[in-house]
Design a protein around this motif. Structure first.
Motif, PDB file in Angstrom:
ATOM      1  N   ILE A  84       0.843  -1.203   0.000  1.00 44.62           N
ATOM      2  CA  ILE A  84       0.000   0.000   0.000  1.00 44.62           C
ATOM      3  C   ILE A  84       0.876   1.250   0.000  1.00 44.62           C
ATOM      4  O   ILE A  84       0.619   2.194  -0.764  1.00 44.62           O
ATOM      5  CB  ILE A  84      -0.973  -0.008   1.192  1.00 44.62           C
ATOM      6  CG1 ILE A  84      -1.951  -1.173   1.020  1.00 44.62           C
ATOM      7  CG2 ILE A  84      -1.728   1.311   1.301  1.00 44.62           C
ATOM      8  CD1 ILE A  84      -2.774  -1.497   2.229  1.00 44.62           C
ATOM      9  N   SER A  85       1.928   1.266   0.794  1.00 39.71           N
ATOM     10  CA  SER A  85       2.843   2.413   0.816  1.00 39.71           C
ATOM     11  C   SER A  85       3.548   2.576  -0.533  1.00 39.71           C
ATOM     12  O   SER A  85       3.755   3.701  -0.995  1.00 39.71           O
ATOM     13  CB  SER A  85       3.879   2.256   1.925  1.00 39.71           C
ATOM     14  OG  SER A  85       3.241   2.264   3.184  1.00 39.71           O
ATOM     15  N   ARG A 117       1.125   4.151  -2.865  1.00 38.68           N
ATOM     16  CA  ARG A 117       0.962   5.581  -2.560  1.00 38.68           C
ATOM     17  C   ARG A 117       2.135   6.399  -3.109  1.00 38.68           C
ATOM     18  O   ARG A 117       1.957   7.498  -3.625  1.00 38.68           O
ATOM     19  CB  ARG A 117       0.813   5.786  -1.061  1.00 38.68           C
ATOM     20  CG  ARG A 117      -0.536   5.343  -0.546  1.00 38.68           C
ATOM     21  CD  ARG A 117      -0.663   5.555   0.939  1.00 38.68           C
ATOM     22  NE  ARG A 117      -1.966   5.096   1.404  1.00 38.68           N
ATOM     23  CZ  ARG A 117      -2.176   4.496   2.563  1.00 38.68           C
ATOM     24  NH1 ARG A 117      -1.174   4.286   3.402  1.00 38.68           N
ATOM     25  NH2 ARG A 117      -3.381   4.114   2.905  1.00 38.68           N
ATOM     26  N   LYS A 118       3.344   5.868  -2.980  1.00 37.66           N
ATOM     27  CA  LYS A 118       4.504   6.575  -3.519  1.00 37.66           C
ATOM     28  C   LYS A 118       4.412   6.642  -5.044  1.00 37.66           C
ATOM     29  O   LYS A 118       4.713   7.686  -5.649  1.00 37.66           O
ATOM     30  CB  LYS A 118       5.805   5.892  -3.093  1.00 37.66           C
ATOM     31  CG  LYS A 118       7.045   6.712  -3.432  1.00 37.66           C
ATOM     32  CD  LYS A 118       8.323   6.015  -3.007  1.00 37.66           C
ATOM     33  CE  LYS A 118       8.568   6.199  -1.528  1.00 37.66           C
ATOM     34  NZ  LYS A 118       9.897   5.671  -1.112  1.00 37.66           N
ATOM     35  N   LYS A 176       1.659   6.674  -6.713  1.00 38.03           N
ATOM     36  CA  LYS A 176       0.597   7.653  -6.997  1.00 38.03           C
ATOM     37  C   LYS A 176       1.166   9.067  -6.937  1.00 38.03           C
ATOM     38  O   LYS A 176       0.811   9.917  -7.774  1.00 38.03           O
ATOM     39  CB  LYS A 176      -0.548   7.492  -6.001  1.00 38.03           C
ATOM     40  CG  LYS A 176      -1.685   8.455  -6.245  1.00 38.03           C
ATOM     41  CD  LYS A 176      -2.830   8.205  -5.288  1.00 38.03           C
ATOM     42  CE  LYS A 176      -3.949   9.210  -5.528  1.00 38.03           C
ATOM     43  NZ  LYS A 176      -5.149   8.905  -4.753  1.00 38.03           N
ATOM     44  N   LEU A 177       2.027   9.324  -5.978  1.00 33.80           N
ATOM     45  CA  LEU A 177       2.671  10.627  -5.872  1.00 33.80           C
ATOM     46  C   LEU A 177       3.446  10.938  -7.151  1.00 33.80           C
ATOM     47  O   LEU A 177       3.317  12.032  -7.722  1.00 33.80           O
ATOM     48  CB  LEU A 177       3.604  10.648  -4.649  1.00 33.80           C
ATOM     49  CG  LEU A 177       4.393  11.929  -4.470  1.00 33.80           C
ATOM     50  CD1 LEU A 177       3.746  12.781  -3.383  1.00 33.80           C
ATOM     51  CD2 LEU A 177       5.817  11.602  -4.097  1.00 33.80           C
ATOM     52  N   LYS A 184      -2.304   6.890 -12.770  1.00 33.78           N
ATOM     53  CA  LYS A 184      -2.851   7.283 -11.472  1.00 33.78           C
ATOM     54  C   LYS A 184      -4.215   6.626 -11.272  1.00 33.78           C
ATOM     55  O   LYS A 184      -4.529   6.161 -10.173  1.00 33.78           O
ATOM     56  CB  LYS A 184      -2.969   8.800 -11.365  1.00 33.78           C
ATOM     57  CG  LYS A 184      -3.497   9.272 -10.019  1.00 33.78           C
ATOM     58  CD  LYS A 184      -3.698  10.788 -10.018  1.00 33.78           C
ATOM     59  CE  LYS A 184      -4.474  11.254  -8.837  1.00 33.78           C
ATOM     60  NZ  LYS A 184      -5.857  10.780  -8.760  1.00 33.78           N
ATOM     61  N   ASP A 204      -5.348   4.221  -8.230  1.00 38.80           N
ATOM     62  CA  ASP A 204      -6.561   4.472  -7.435  1.00 38.80           C
ATOM     63  C   ASP A 204      -7.457   3.236  -7.397  1.00 38.80           C
ATOM     64  O   ASP A 204      -8.017   2.904  -6.353  1.00 38.80           O
ATOM     65  CB  ASP A 204      -7.340   5.674  -7.974  1.00 38.80           C
ATOM     66  CG  ASP A 204      -6.691   6.999  -7.618  1.00 38.80           C
ATOM     67  OD1 ASP A 204      -5.917   7.048  -6.635  1.00 38.80           O
ATOM     68  OD2 ASP A 204      -6.953   7.994  -8.328  1.00 38.80           O
ATOM     69  N   LEU A 208      -5.894   0.801  -4.992  1.00 38.65           N
ATOM     70  CA  LEU A 208      -6.023   1.235  -3.597  1.00 38.65           C
ATOM     71  C   LEU A 208      -7.466   1.197  -3.101  1.00 38.65           C
ATOM     72  O   LEU A 208      -7.714   0.856  -1.948  1.00 38.65           O
ATOM     73  CB  LEU A 208      -5.467   2.658  -3.424  1.00 38.65           C
ATOM     74  CG  LEU A 208      -3.952   2.797  -3.498  1.00 38.65           C
ATOM     75  CD1 LEU A 208      -3.554   4.272  -3.545  1.00 38.65           C
ATOM     76  CD2 LEU A 208      -3.278   2.096  -2.325  1.00 38.65           C
TER      77      LEU A 208
END
Length: 183
Positions: free
Chosen positions: A20-21, A24-25, A27-28, A39, A43, A46
């Protein structure tokens, strides 16, 4: 200064940071580079897939239809092979966090069929118990690993294209490079 794309590659390879982390990175990075489609995929991973047609093939799993007997637990349901083939295959729409939880569970992974389908199925095969699709744990793990592999391939492509990022920023040249690659 650390290169964000290289850092993400290390996170994926070293397996020290949870999926998950890592997402997220990614996605950034995708957001800062304005990679709308990528992206969107992140999403979906996630938050879960809303549309069946959007679910990627790597989320297609094969399980086994079983009935839940209150005395003996899960028992196989015998049915014609053409029906079994349709019921044993399913794409999972769940968020990756749910799949990770399922992959660490010690319980059999089961998905209940809608009650109408379960009742119809039970009536046709003379079983009086609710029916479930039982999924092997390794099928769930394979989905999680496919997500990480896809992210790694994406990172390697970014690196190959000269898009690395310094700390949490991308320079104008990197942003222009990514725009030209999308066309």
């Amino acid at each position: 200064m650390s290169k964000l794309v290289i850092e993400l590659q290390k996170d994926i390879i070293e397996n020290k940071i949870d999926t998950i982390s890592i997402l997220r990175k990614a996605k950034l990075i995708a957001t800062k580079l304005n990679l709308v489609d990528f992206k969107q995929w992140i999403d979906y991973e996630l938050n879960g897939y809303e549309n069946y047609d959007d679910i990627p093939e790597y989320r297609n799993i094969i399980g086994e239809v079983k009935a839940k007997n209150p005395y003996y637990g899960l028992i196989p349901v015998v049915m014609p092979s053409d029906i079994a083939e349709k019921l044993n295959t399913r794409k999972l729409y769940n968020p990756i966090s749910e799949l990770i939880d399922l992959s660490t569970s010690n319980q059999p992974i089961t998905i209940a069929f809608p009650s109408e389908l379960s009742e119809s199925l039970c009536a046709n095969v003379s079983v009086r118990f609710p029916c479930y699709l039982v999924i092997p744990k390794n099928a769930i793990i394979q989905i999680i690993e496919s997500v990480k592999n896809y992210l790694l391939e994406w990172c390697l492509k970014l690196e190959n294209d000269g898009i690395l990022g310094d700390d949490f920023e991308f320079n104008e040249l990197e942003k222009e490079l990514i725009k030209s690659k999308e066309k």
